[in-house]
Design a protein around this motif. Structure first.
Motif: not given
Length: 127
Positions: A100-127
């Motif tokens: 995600s990308a945003g400008q002057e993000v006030g709270a980096p851990h909050l999704t609402v502070d970001y303007d743009y998002w990618g489509q995502g990449t899947q990570v699967a960890v087998s135990s």
């Protein structure tokens, strides 16, 4: 038009390492705060790591407690790319990882502070 494209996900065994990449275009990359979030099946999207701009090319890096010491976020402004190096992965690291990308993000851990998002990449960890 701003685009964020993640890559590098896959299926790995617990204890392995993985490096995710996010290539950005359509924005002045160096001026943007960048972050990684992830979403496990049936759960809300959660913060993983962020690099927020202090000034010029100086950034502050923050991590979720669950990944601190195992994951490393970095960026190459010349290539408009951020990375997430994932070491000693565990089953709980499974999920779709979003950039995600945003400008002057006030709270980096909050999704609402970001303007743009990618489509995502899947990570699967087998135990």
């Amino acid at each position: 038009q701003v685009q964020l494209v993640e890559s590098g996900g896959g299926l790995v065994q617990a204890g392995a390492s993985l490096r995710l990449s996010c290539a950005a275009s359509g924005l002045t990359f160096s001026k943007y705060d960048m972050a990684w979030f992830r979403q496990a099946p049936g759960k809300e999207r959660e913060f993983v790591a962020a690099m927020t701009r202090i000034n010029s090319n100086i950034y502050r890096t923050q991590y979720a407690s669950s990944v601190n010491g195992r994951f490393t976020m970095s960026r190459r402004n010349a290539e408009s790319t951020v990375y997430l190096e994932m070491n000693s992965v565990i089953a709980d690291d499974t999920g779709v990882y979003y950039c995600s990308a945003g400008q002057e993000v006030g709270a980096p851990h909050l999704t609402v502070d970001y303007d743009y998002w990618g489509q995502g990449t899947q990570v699967a960890v087998s135990s």
